[in-house]
Design a protein around this motif. Structure first.
Motif, PDB file in Angstrom:
ATOM      1  N   ARG A  49       0.851  -1.194   0.000  1.00 17.53           N
ATOM      2  CA  ARG A  49       0.000   0.000   0.000  1.00 17.53           C
ATOM      3  C   ARG A  49       0.885   1.241   0.000  1.00 17.53           C
ATOM      4  O   ARG A  49       1.722   1.412   0.890  1.00 17.53           O
ATOM      5  N   VAL A  50       0.719   2.076  -1.010  1.00 17.08           N
ATOM      6  CA  VAL A  50       1.481   3.322  -1.145  1.00 17.08           C
ATOM      7  C   VAL A  50       0.490   4.425  -1.438  1.00 17.08           C
ATOM      8  O   VAL A  50      -0.390   4.276  -2.295  1.00 17.08           O
ATOM      9  N   GLU A  51       0.616   5.550  -0.763  1.00 17.28           N
ATOM     10  CA  GLU A  51      -0.333   6.634  -0.989  1.00 17.28           C
ATOM     11  C   GLU A  51      -0.113   7.292  -2.350  1.00 17.28           C
ATOM     12  O   GLU A  51       0.939   7.141  -2.970  1.00 17.28           O
ATOM     13  N   GLN A  52      -1.109   8.037  -2.787  1.00 12.69           N
ATOM     14  CA  GLN A  52      -1.036   8.673  -4.095  1.00 12.69           C
ATOM     15  C   GLN A  52      -0.042   9.830  -4.095  1.00 12.69           C
ATOM     16  O   GLN A  52       0.298  10.379  -3.055  1.00 12.69           O
ATOM     17  N   GLY A  53       0.405  10.187  -5.276  1.00 13.55           N
ATOM     18  CA  GLY A  53       1.345  11.292  -5.435  1.00 13.55           C
ATOM     19  C   GLY A  53       1.772  11.393  -6.879  1.00 13.55           C
ATOM     20  O   GLY A  53       0.931  11.413  -7.778  1.00 13.55           O
ATOM     21  N   GLU A  54       3.078  11.395  -7.097  1.00  7.34           N
ATOM     22  CA  GLU A  54       3.621  11.426  -8.452  1.00  7.34           C
ATOM     23  C   GLU A  54       4.743  10.405  -8.559  1.00  7.34           C
ATOM     24  O   GLU A  54       5.489  10.174  -7.617  1.00  7.34           O
ATOM     25  N   ARG A  55       4.860   9.790  -9.735  1.00  4.24           N
ATOM     26  CA  ARG A  55       5.907   8.829 -10.023  1.00  4.24           C
ATOM     27  C   ARG A  55       7.017   9.522 -10.806  1.00  4.24           C
ATOM     28  O   ARG A  55       6.752  10.341 -11.688  1.00  4.24           O
ATOM     29  N   LEU A  56       8.265   9.212 -10.488  1.00  2.00           N
ATOM     30  CA  LEU A  56       9.392   9.788 -11.216  1.00  2.00           C
ATOM     31  C   LEU A  56       9.644   8.978 -12.485  1.00  2.00           C
ATOM     32  O   LEU A  56       9.993   7.802 -12.411  1.00  2.00           O
ATOM     33  N   ALA A  57       9.420   9.593 -13.643  1.00  2.67           N
ATOM     34  CA  ALA A  57       9.820   8.971 -14.909  1.00  2.67           C
ATOM     35  C   ALA A  57      11.333   9.066 -15.018  1.00  2.67           C
ATOM     36  O   ALA A  57      11.946  10.068 -14.618  1.00  2.67           O
ATOM     37  N   VAL A  58      11.965   8.003 -15.559  1.00  5.45           N
ATOM     38  CA  VAL A  58      13.430   7.968 -15.615  1.00  5.45           C
ATOM     39  C   VAL A  58      13.901   7.533 -16.999  1.00  5.45           C
ATOM     40  O   VAL A  58      13.144   6.943 -17.783  1.00  5.45           O
ATOM     41  N   ASN A  59      15.181   7.814 -17.285  1.00  8.57           N
ATOM     42  CA  ASN A  59      15.782   7.338 -18.529  1.00  8.57           C
ATOM     43  C   ASN A  59      16.408   5.959 -18.304  1.00  8.57           C
ATOM     44  O   ASN A  59      16.222   5.346 -17.232  1.00  8.57           O
ATOM     45  N   ASP A  60      17.171   5.471 -19.266  1.00  9.06           N
ATOM     46  CA  ASP A  60      17.716   4.117 -19.157  1.00  9.06           C
ATOM     47  C   ASP A  60      18.823   4.006 -18.120  1.00  9.06           C
ATOM     48  O   ASP A  60      19.279   2.899 -17.807  1.00  9.06           O
ATOM     49  N   ARG A  61      19.269   5.124 -17.564  1.00  8.70           N
ATOM     50  CA  ARG A  61      20.251   5.107 -16.478  1.00  8.70           C
ATOM     51  C   ARG A  61      19.618   5.457 -15.141  1.00  8.70           C
ATOM     52  O   ARG A  61      20.301   5.769 -14.173  1.00  8.70           O
ATOM     53  N   LEU A  62      18.286   5.435 -15.097  1.00  8.50           N
ATOM     54  CA  LEU A  62      17.496   5.663 -13.887  1.00  8.50           C
ATOM     55  C   LEU A  62      17.649   7.083 -13.338  1.00  8.50           C
ATOM     56  O   LEU A  62      17.505   7.316 -12.134  1.00  8.50           O
TER      57      LEU A  62
END
Length: 320
Positions: free
Chosen positions: A192-205
């Motif tokens: 269970r994780v609360e709502q927010g924003e996800r970090l989009a990343v490139n191929d090197r994270l």
């Protein structure tokens, strides 16, 4: 409640009545090597919730968590270079403190808690972090099923400002026998994780942007793979004082809560290693690459000179 020290090697917080304990490595940046907690419901079960086999297990990450892209950053118009320790991605990973010795500088014991204070001083000799920053790490083991807390205090004793950020890198397993197996797989756990924003990343994270994240409400892990950062709500007035992430083993009626101060640790990283025998749930004060990318994400905390300001925040874990 008790505090035991194997001088220069480790310090342990103990509840001799319940068997609960926290073991901390003094020679490795104050990392947590073991956390044994008692379930609050009958029949009471003592559970070792940490796994120590992954990379950076239980490590404290300072003066930055996660990655700095290309190992360089600019702070107050000066460029600094820190060692690359993840060459395949050309990044500097998890700060400078994780493999250095810390000193025990105090402890306190009473009927409700066992507490130990550790200290690490950045001495200005790191060319990529030439600042005099003193970090105090205060571990507490509570009685009455309240679990473990870690409080971080950082003060800048330089005559110039210093950047600072922090994280913790625990790997959790959640089964009464202390391991995950075909009968107790990570795939069967709920998260269970609360709502927010996800970090989009490139191929090197390295983060490239933010995406809406609706949260996870006791969702089965299944075969989902994570190496994912999240920006959660930092406003205490709307979200409450703490961010709480739950990991549940319904087969054994175990529920672990990883909590973190909302205003000081509003970021979270979740990682599932390829073996899927554990899961990293990492509280962070700032996002990946925060020393370098201050446009996409808030800059690291700026500690003013001469001890005039400090970073102070807490996180912890308990069974419910």
């Amino acid at each position: 409640m008790e505090v035991h020290e194997d001088e220069g090697v480790s310090v342990s917080l103990l509840n001799p009545t319940s068997g609960e304990s926290v073991v901390i490595a003094l020679g490795a940046g104050g990392r947590t090597d073991s956390i044994r907690l008692l379930t609050p419901h009958a029949p009471h079960v003592l559970v070792d919730v940490l796994d120590s086999t992954g990379r950076f297990p239980g490590s404290l990450l300072a003066p930055w968590p996660n990655r700095i892209d290309e190992g360089t950053y600019v702070f107050e118009s000066k460029t600094y270079s820190v060692p690359i320790n993840e060459p395949d991605r050309n990044t500097s990973l998890h700060g400078l403190m994780y493999d250095r010795p810390v000193a025990k500088v105090g402890h306190e014991v009473n009927s409700t808690k066992a507490e130990v204070t550790l200290e690490y001083n950045f001495d200005g000799k790191d060319s990529g972090y030439p600042f005099l920053v003193s970090v105090h790490i205060i571990y507490r083991l509570f009685a009455d099923y309240k679990g473990m807390e870690c409080e971080i205090q950082a003060i800048n004793m330089s005559d110039v400002s210093a950047p600072f950020a922090f994280g913790w890198h625990p790997y959790f397993r959640l089964s009464a026998d202390g391991k995950l197996s075909p009968d107790h797989s990570l795939n069967d756990l709920l998260i269970r994780v609360e709502q927010g924003e996800r970090l989009a990343v490139n191929d090197r994270l390295i983060p490239t942007g933010l995406e809406p994240f609706s949260g996870l409400d006791d969702v089965a892990m299944g075969t989902t793979e994570y190496d994912t950062g999240f920006k959660l709500r930092a406003d205490v007035s709307t979200g409450g004082k703490y961010i709480e992430t739950h990991l549940r083993n319904t087969k054994e009626n175990l529920d672990l809560v990883m909590w973190q101060d909302r205003d000081k640790f509003p970021y979270l990283q979740i990682y599932t290693p390829p073996t899927r025998h554990c899961i990293a749930i990492e509280p962070m004060s700032h996002a990946t690459n925060c020393f370098k990318d201050t446009v996409l994400h808030p800059a690291p905390a700026v500690l003013t000179p001469g001890g005039a300001s400090q970073f102070k925040g807490s996180f912890g874990v308990r069974l419910v």
